[in-house]
Design a protein around this motif. Structure first.
Motif, PDB file in Angstrom:
ATOM      1  N   ALA A  50       0.831  -1.203   0.000  1.00 43.51           N
ATOM      2  CA  ALA A  50       0.000   0.000   0.000  1.00 43.51           C
ATOM      3  C   ALA A  50       0.865   1.252   0.000  1.00 43.51           C
ATOM      4  O   ALA A  50       1.681   1.456   0.901  1.00 43.51           O
ATOM      5  CB  ALA A  50      -0.932   0.003   1.213  1.00 43.51           C
ATOM      6  N   LEU A  51       0.696   2.054  -1.030  1.00 48.03           N
ATOM      7  CA  LEU A  51       1.305   3.380  -1.111  1.00 48.03           C
ATOM      8  C   LEU A  51       0.181   4.346  -1.445  1.00 48.03           C
ATOM      9  O   LEU A  51      -0.266   4.442  -2.587  1.00 48.03           O
ATOM     10  CB  LEU A  51       2.389   3.419  -2.194  1.00 48.03           C
ATOM     11  CG  LEU A  51       3.594   2.499  -1.994  1.00 48.03           C
ATOM     12  CD1 LEU A  51       4.466   2.477  -3.240  1.00 48.03           C
ATOM     13  CD2 LEU A  51       4.411   2.931  -0.779  1.00 48.03           C
ATOM     14  N   ILE A  52      -0.287   5.048  -0.429  1.00 48.08           N
ATOM     15  CA  ILE A  52      -1.443   5.921  -0.602  1.00 48.08           C
ATOM     16  C   ILE A  52      -0.986   7.360  -0.802  1.00 48.08           C
ATOM     17  O   ILE A  52       0.209   7.665  -0.756  1.00 48.08           O
ATOM     18  CB  ILE A  52      -2.393   5.807   0.607  1.00 48.08           C
ATOM     19  CG1 ILE A  52      -1.673   6.201   1.912  1.00 48.08           C
ATOM     20  CG2 ILE A  52      -2.926   4.379   0.728  1.00 48.08           C
ATOM     21  CD1 ILE A  52      -2.563   6.208   3.126  1.00 48.08           C
ATOM     22  N   HIS A  53      -1.944   8.255  -1.015  1.00 47.44           N
ATOM     23  CA  HIS A  53      -1.606   9.647  -1.291  1.00 47.44           C
ATOM     24  C   HIS A  53      -0.756  10.260  -0.180  1.00 47.44           C
ATOM     25  O   HIS A  53       0.137  11.071  -0.444  1.00 47.44           O
ATOM     26  CB  HIS A  53      -2.888  10.470  -1.482  1.00 47.44           C
ATOM     27  CG  HIS A  53      -3.583  10.191  -2.774  1.00 47.44           C
ATOM     28  ND1 HIS A  53      -2.972  10.368  -4.006  1.00 47.44           N
ATOM     29  CD2 HIS A  53      -4.836   9.734  -3.038  1.00 47.44           C
ATOM     30  CE1 HIS A  53      -3.818  10.045  -4.968  1.00 47.44           C
ATOM     31  NE2 HIS A  53      -4.955   9.651  -4.418  1.00 47.44           N
ATOM     32  N   ASN A  54      -1.011   9.874   1.057  1.00 53.42           N
ATOM     33  CA  ASN A  54      -0.242  10.442   2.177  1.00 53.42           C
ATOM     34  C   ASN A  54       1.235  10.088   2.122  1.00 53.42           C
ATOM     35  O   ASN A  54       2.070  10.783   2.686  1.00 53.42           O
ATOM     36  CB  ASN A  54      -0.833   9.988   3.518  1.00 53.42           C
ATOM     37  CG  ASN A  54      -2.156  10.661   3.816  1.00 53.42           C
ATOM     38  OD1 ASN A  54      -2.483  11.679   3.221  1.00 53.42           O
ATOM     39  ND2 ASN A  54      -2.931  10.087   4.741  1.00 53.42           N
ATOM     40  N   ASN A  55       1.564   8.983   1.448  1.00 56.32           N
ATOM     41  CA  ASN A  55       2.975   8.625   1.304  1.00 56.32           C
ATOM     42  C   ASN A  55       3.714   9.559   0.351  1.00 56.32           C
ATOM     43  O   ASN A  55       4.926   9.713   0.453  1.00 56.32           O
ATOM     44  CB  ASN A  55       3.112   7.188   0.792  1.00 56.32           C
ATOM     45  CG  ASN A  55       2.623   6.150   1.780  1.00 56.32           C
ATOM     46  OD1 ASN A  55       1.700   5.408   1.490  1.00 56.32           O
ATOM     47  ND2 ASN A  55       3.220   6.098   2.947  1.00 56.32           N
ATOM     48  N   SER A  56       2.973  10.164  -0.557  1.00 58.96           N
ATOM     49  CA  SER A  56       3.553  11.117  -1.517  1.00 58.96           C
ATOM     50  C   SER A  56       4.736  10.512  -2.277  1.00 58.96           C
ATOM     51  O   SER A  56       5.827  11.080  -2.333  1.00 58.96           O
ATOM     52  CB  SER A  56       3.987  12.404  -0.801  1.00 58.96           C
ATOM     53  OG  SER A  56       2.891  13.027  -0.180  1.00 58.96           O
ATOM     54  N   VAL A  57       4.512   9.332  -2.856  1.00 63.62           N
ATOM     55  CA  VAL A  57       5.528   8.682  -3.689  1.00 63.62           C
ATOM     56  C   VAL A  57       5.288   9.092  -5.138  1.00 63.62           C
ATOM     57  O   VAL A  57       4.203   8.876  -5.679  1.00 63.62           O
ATOM     58  CB  VAL A  57       5.472   7.156  -3.552  1.00 63.62           C
ATOM     59  CG1 VAL A  57       6.469   6.490  -4.495  1.00 63.62           C
ATOM     60  CG2 VAL A  57       5.762   6.747  -2.108  1.00 63.62           C
ATOM     61  N   GLN A  58       6.304   9.681  -5.772  1.00 66.73           N
ATOM     62  CA  GLN A  58       6.137  10.122  -7.154  1.00 66.73           C
ATOM     63  C   GLN A  58       6.239   8.962  -8.147  1.00 66.73           C
ATOM     64  O   GLN A  58       5.409   8.817  -9.033  1.00 66.73           O
ATOM     65  CB  GLN A  58       7.180  11.194  -7.485  1.00 66.73           C
ATOM     66  CG  GLN A  58       7.009  12.482  -6.699  1.00 66.73           C
ATOM     67  CD  GLN A  58       8.038  13.531  -7.077  1.00 66.73           C
ATOM     68  OE1 GLN A  58       8.661  13.471  -8.138  1.00 66.73           O
ATOM     69  NE2 GLN A  58       8.235  14.501  -6.204  1.00 66.73           N
ATOM     70  N   THR A  59       7.286   8.138  -8.010  1.00 67.09           N
ATOM     71  CA  THR A  59       7.496   7.020  -8.933  1.00 67.09           C
ATOM     72  C   THR A  59       7.720   5.736  -8.151  1.00 67.09           C
ATOM     73  O   THR A  59       8.542   5.700  -7.224  1.00 67.09           O
ATOM     74  CB  THR A  59       8.711   7.283  -9.845  1.00 67.09           C
ATOM     75  OG1 THR A  59       8.475   8.466 -10.622  1.00 67.09           O
ATOM     76  CG2 THR A  59       8.949   6.108 -10.780  1.00 67.09           C
TER      77      THR A  59
END
Length: 397
Positions: free
Chosen positions: A275-284
C-alpha cells in the motif's frame, strides 16, 4: 679573548630566543607559546600532523590548536572519551584507521565545528553507541567501512546535518535497530552493508532528508509493519537483490515524500499488503524483476508514475491475468512472466493463461483441479467403464 667570545655567543643566543618566544604586537613584544611536536608524532607543518605510532594510547594534548589534518592511524586508541578532540577546533580531516578502537563515547567529536572528513576503518569497533557521532554540523563524510560493527544504537548520529556520505559497507551488521538514524538530517547517501537479517519497526524513524538509501543483499524473514515509519524526504529508496520474505501489512506506512521507490530483483515469499497511498507522496514506484511465490493479497498504489515490469508471478488455470492485484498498468499481462507451473515458467502472463488450462503447462494439482481435467480422474473413469462392460458381457453369456 675566550670570555669575549662566550659573552658574544650568549648575546646572539638570547636574541634568537627572544625572536622565537616573543612576537611583536602593536610594536610591543608579547610572549606567545610555541607549540611543540609530540615525540610520537611527525609534524609536517603546524596544520598537518601524523601520529601513526602503535605506542600512542591517547589523543595528544600538546598539539597545536591550528592542526587541520590529523592522522592517528595504527595508534593504540581503544576508547574515545567524550570531547576527545575539543582542543583541536580547527580540525578538518581526521583519520583513525587501523587503530585498536573498541568504543566511542557519546559526543566524542563534539567541539569540532570545521571537521569535514572522518575516517574510521579496519578497527575492532563492534558497536556504534548512542550519540557517538552526534552534533557534527558541517561534516561531509563519515566513513566507517571494514570494521566489526554489528549494531548501531538509537540516535547514534543525532544532530548531525548536511552530510554527503555515511558509509557502513563491509561490516557484519545483521540487525538495524529502531531509531538507529533518528535525528540525522539532510544526508546525500547512506551506504549499508549486505547481509542484514532484520530491520526493526521504525528503524529509520526521524531520518529526514536523504538522497539515496539503498538496502541490498538482505536476507529477511519479513518486511515488518512500520519498517519505514517516520522516514521523510527521500530522493531514492531502493530494496534490491534481497530475500524480502513476507511483506507485512503496513510495511510502508508512515513513509513520506519519496521521489523514487524501487523494489527490484528480489525474492518475495508473499505480499499481505502493498500500500502506497496519497499520504505517502511517492512520485514514482518501480516494481521490476522480482520473483513472487504467491500472488499479492492486497495492492493499493496511489502514485504518480507506476512501473510494473519483468516480475515472475504464479499463473493459475482459469484465472484472468488481469485479475491479479498488481494488474494496474496497461501492458501488465505482456510485461510480466509466470514463475509456475513449471512448463509455462518464463512465459508472459498473457500467453501462458490459456496454455495452463489446455494442459500444456500441467504441473500443479491446483491448476488441474481448476481446469476440471485431472489426468488421474480421466484414467479412473476409463477403467470403470471397461469393468462395467466386462460384467455386462459375462452376464449375457
Amino acid at each position: 679573548m675566550a670570555s669575549a667570545l662566550c659573552i658574544r655567543w650568549v648575546v646572539q643566543f638570547t636574541s634568537v630566543l627572544a625572536w622565537v618566544l616573543f612576537v611583536p604586537v602593536n610594536n610591543q613584544l608579547t610572549p606567545t607559546l610555541v607549540p611543540t611536536c609530540p615525540t610520537q608524532c611527525i609534524c609536517l607543518s603546524q596544520s598537518q600532523v601524523v601520529c601513526n605510532s602503535a605506542s600512542l594510547r591517547g589523543v595528544p594534548s600538546a598539539l597545536s590548536p591550528n592542526v587541520m589534518q590529523l592522522s592517528l592511524s595504527r595508534a593504540d586508541l581503544r576508547v574515545l572519551r567524550s570531547d576527545a578532540f575539543s582542543h583541536l577546533r580547527q580540525l578538518r580531516r581526521l583519520s583513525l584507521d587501523a587503530c585498536n578502537l573498541t568504543r566511542i563515547r557519546p559526543f566524542a567529536f563534539r567541539g569540532l565545528p570545521r571537521l569535514d572528513e572522518l575516517y574510521i576503518q579496519h578497527t575492532p569497533l563492534a558497536t556504534v553507541d548512542a550519540f557517538a557521532f552526534a552534533a557534527l554540523q558541517n561534516i561531509s563524510s563519515i566513513v566507517l567501512s571494514h570494521n566489526r560493527i554489528a549494531q548501531i544504537e538509537g540516535y547514534a548520529f543525532a544532530g548531525t546535518n548536511f552530510i554527503k556520505l555515511i558509509s557502513l559497507k563491509n561490516n557484519p551488521i545483521k540487525r538495524i535497530l529502531a531509531h538507529a538514524f533518528s535525528g540525522l538530517n539532510d544526508v546525500t547517501q547512506i551506504e549499508l552493508p549486505s547481509g542484514v537479517k532484520s530491520i526493526e519497526p521504525k528503524a529509520f524513524f526521524g531520518l529526514e532528508g536523504v538522497g539515496v538509501l539503498e538496502l541490498a543483499y538482505m536476507d529477511l524473514p519479513a518486511l515488518l509493519p512500520d519498517t519505514f515509519f517516520g522516514l521523510t524526504r527521500v530522493g531514492r529508496l531502493a530494496l534490491r537483490e534481497s530475500d524480502l520474505g513476507v511483506m507485512r501489512v503496513g510495511a510502508f506506512e508512515g513513509l513520506r515524500h519519496v521521489e523514487v521507490l524501487e523494489i527490484c530483483n528480489n525474492k518475495i515469499d508473499g505480499v499481505e499488503e502493498l500500500a502506497l497511498i496519497h499520504n505517502n507522496s511517492v512520485q514514482t514506484f518501480k516494481l521490476t524483476g522480482n520473483h513472487m511465490l504467491e500472488a499479492p493479497e492486497s495492492v493499493v498504489l496511489e502514485v504518480e508514475n507506476l512501473i510494473i515490469r519483468g516480475n515472475h508471478l504464479p499463473c493459475e488455470c482459469g484465472r484472468d491475468p488481469l485479475a491479479n492485484a498488481l494488474a494496474l498498468t496497461p501492458d501488465f499481462a505482456e510485461e510480466n512472466l509466470c514463475i509456475s507451473p513449471l512448463k509455462v515458467r518464463g512465459r508472459s502472463l498473457s500467453s501462458a493463461a490459456g496454455a495452463v488450462c489446455r494442459g500444456e503447462g500441467t504441473g500443479s494439482a491446483r491448476a488441474r483441479a481448476a481446469a476440471g481435467a485431472s489426468p488421474l480422474g480421466d484414467s479412473f473413469e476409463h477403467s470403470l467403464a471397461v469393468i462395467i462392460a466386462v460384467i455386462a458381457f459375462l452376464a449375457n453369456s
